[in-house]
Every structure is written in C-alpha cells, then in structure tokens.
Scaffold this active site. Sequence first.
Site, PDB file in Angstrom:
ATOM      1  CG  ASP A 107      -2.098   0.913   1.087  1.00 34.30           C
ATOM      2  OD1 ASP A 107      -2.131   1.697   0.121  1.00 34.30           O
ATOM      3  OD2 ASP A 107      -3.000   0.851   1.940  1.00 34.30           O
ATOM      4  CB  VAL A 108       3.278   2.592  -2.194  1.00 31.59           C
ATOM      5  CG1 VAL A 108       4.215   1.696  -1.421  1.00 31.59           C
ATOM      6  CG2 VAL A 108       2.913   1.958  -3.526  1.00 31.59           C
ATOM      7  CE  LYS A 109      -4.251   4.716   0.244  1.00 32.63           C
ATOM      8  NZ  LYS A 109      -3.622   3.784   1.214  1.00 32.63           N
ATOM      9  NE  ARG A 110       5.735   5.938  -3.390  1.00 31.31           N
ATOM     10  CZ  ARG A 110       5.593   5.918  -2.075  1.00 31.31           C
ATOM     11  NH1 ARG A 110       4.437   6.249  -1.536  1.00 31.31           N
ATOM     12  NH2 ARG A 110       6.596   5.565  -1.292  1.00 31.31           N
TER      13      ARG A 110
END
Length: 295
Positions: A107-110
């Site tokens: 979960d990095v939401k880049r």
Amino acid sequence: MIQDHEAFPGTPGTLPFGARLSEAMDAHGPLCVGIDPHPGLLRAWGLADSPAGLRDFTLRTTEALAGRVAAVKPQSAFFERHGSAGIAVLEEALAALRDGGTLSILDVKRGDIGSTMAGYAQAYLGDGPLAADAVTLAPYLGYGALAPALELAESNQRGVFVLALTSNPEGAAVQHARDPQGLPVARSIAEAAGISNAPARAAGILGSVGLVVGATIGSAVADLGIDLRASGGALLAPGVGAQGAGARELERVFGAARRQVLASTSRAVLGAGPGIEDLRAAAASAAAEAHSALR
C-alpha cells in the site's frame, strides 16, 4: 473464478496476478490483512516504537499469516517513518510473504508522470527488494499517467489496485466530480480499468488491474452509475468488519460484483496480537466473516 489459464498469454508456468489472487481467495477466503504498525499498536503489543519493535511486530505478523490468508497488505508509510531501517524491515516482510507463498499488496498509493512514475514502477513492480505482487496507485494525475506501472505489472505478472472510490469524506470532492466528458471521475477510472482488463475477461479470468472501493461508501457506486462488475478486476475493500461494513453494507456497495471483492481489514486481526496463534485465530474468523458476507 478461474476458467482458463492457458487462454491467457504470459510467462510459462506463471499465472497473471489476477488469476493467482482468484485462486488464493478461493483457497483461503476473500480476505486481505493489512500490516499497519502504527505507534499505538506497537505500544499495545508491548513493543518500542523503533526499528527493532517494528521488525518484531512485522515478522511475527508475517509468520502468523503467511500461507493462511489470500493476501497481506503492508502499509508503506508506517515503515517509511523509521527511515532506511524501516524500509529494510519492509523488504524482509515482502521476502517472508514471498517465501510463505502469500500474495503481497504493498500500500504505497503512488501516482506521478513520465520517468518518475516509471521509477516507482521499477521499485515496486520490478525485480528489486521492494517488489510486491501488487501495489496501490493514485490515478489523479490521469489514468493514462499510470501507463509505466500498468505496463511493467503486466510484463512481470504483477498487479495494481487503482484508487477509485475511497471512504474518506474528502475523497468525494475529486472522485465524484465530472471529467471533461461529463463522467464522474470514479466512473471514468473504473471504465479505464475495464479496458485494461479486457484481455483477461476474454480469457475468463480475473483481471490484474483492481480498484480500491471503500466498503462504507453507501450508495455512491449506484449514484455515480458505476458498473464495478464490468471493471473485470478485484475490488480491494477497506472498511470491512471492525471498521463498520457487514453483509448489508457490502450488498449495497458491491451488489453483483461481490465475488470480485477482496475485503481488507487490519484492526480486527492485529488487535488480537501479539500471540501468533491468537493472530491466526483472528484471521480465520475474519476470513470466515468475509466469506459469509460476500459469497
């Protein structure tokens, strides 16, 4: 869910991420457990808010969950806040999940453009120590800007989960807004994912471009005219169980797309720690709850 592995092109002997996720959901239940080692949870486990405490927490959790749930989702922010030592722990966690045969969703939401997006893609979807089976992506610089990540994920049999309808109140200002064609932004993202997943759908398997859709968003999917089933990929759904969404809420949000839902929870499982057997029991209970609500 999987109808025809051979009909889909790819690396010999390796299934695309969507097909592997489908198999894992069938085997273990439609549950993804988050690893969210925030300071309060470390304290509740009797651990220091330090790289050493983070490592103890993380490796204990991966030992408890590997091979027992469909997927595990480390939240990168809680590792990044410890600097390079925290990133090293994240690399250990991803390796432990890989060795344990459990899918990882980082979960990095880049979300960025051009060479910068390509750099993120190489970090998380390439062959380096931070590579995960899938990552979360933010499409709000345009779905097309995600192309480097989508292309690398496809070539490496990895997956992505694109933020579509999140449960935070602030999200509606962007996600419910209209794009230049007059479509709600969230709908345009879902439809773009459907185009990306068209080859997988034609082959009768789950697509590798999933969407993040909050389980507590009420009637937003219907209000915006979104066909989640047509997106063709998994629907990562935070907010199940301890965060408020049960069978009735899931039916309201996902309707006919419920079999594509991968319920995401962390608090209901991690709160049972630090004992490994307690964590396993909580994960089994949460998986059974998700299966009952969704299947």
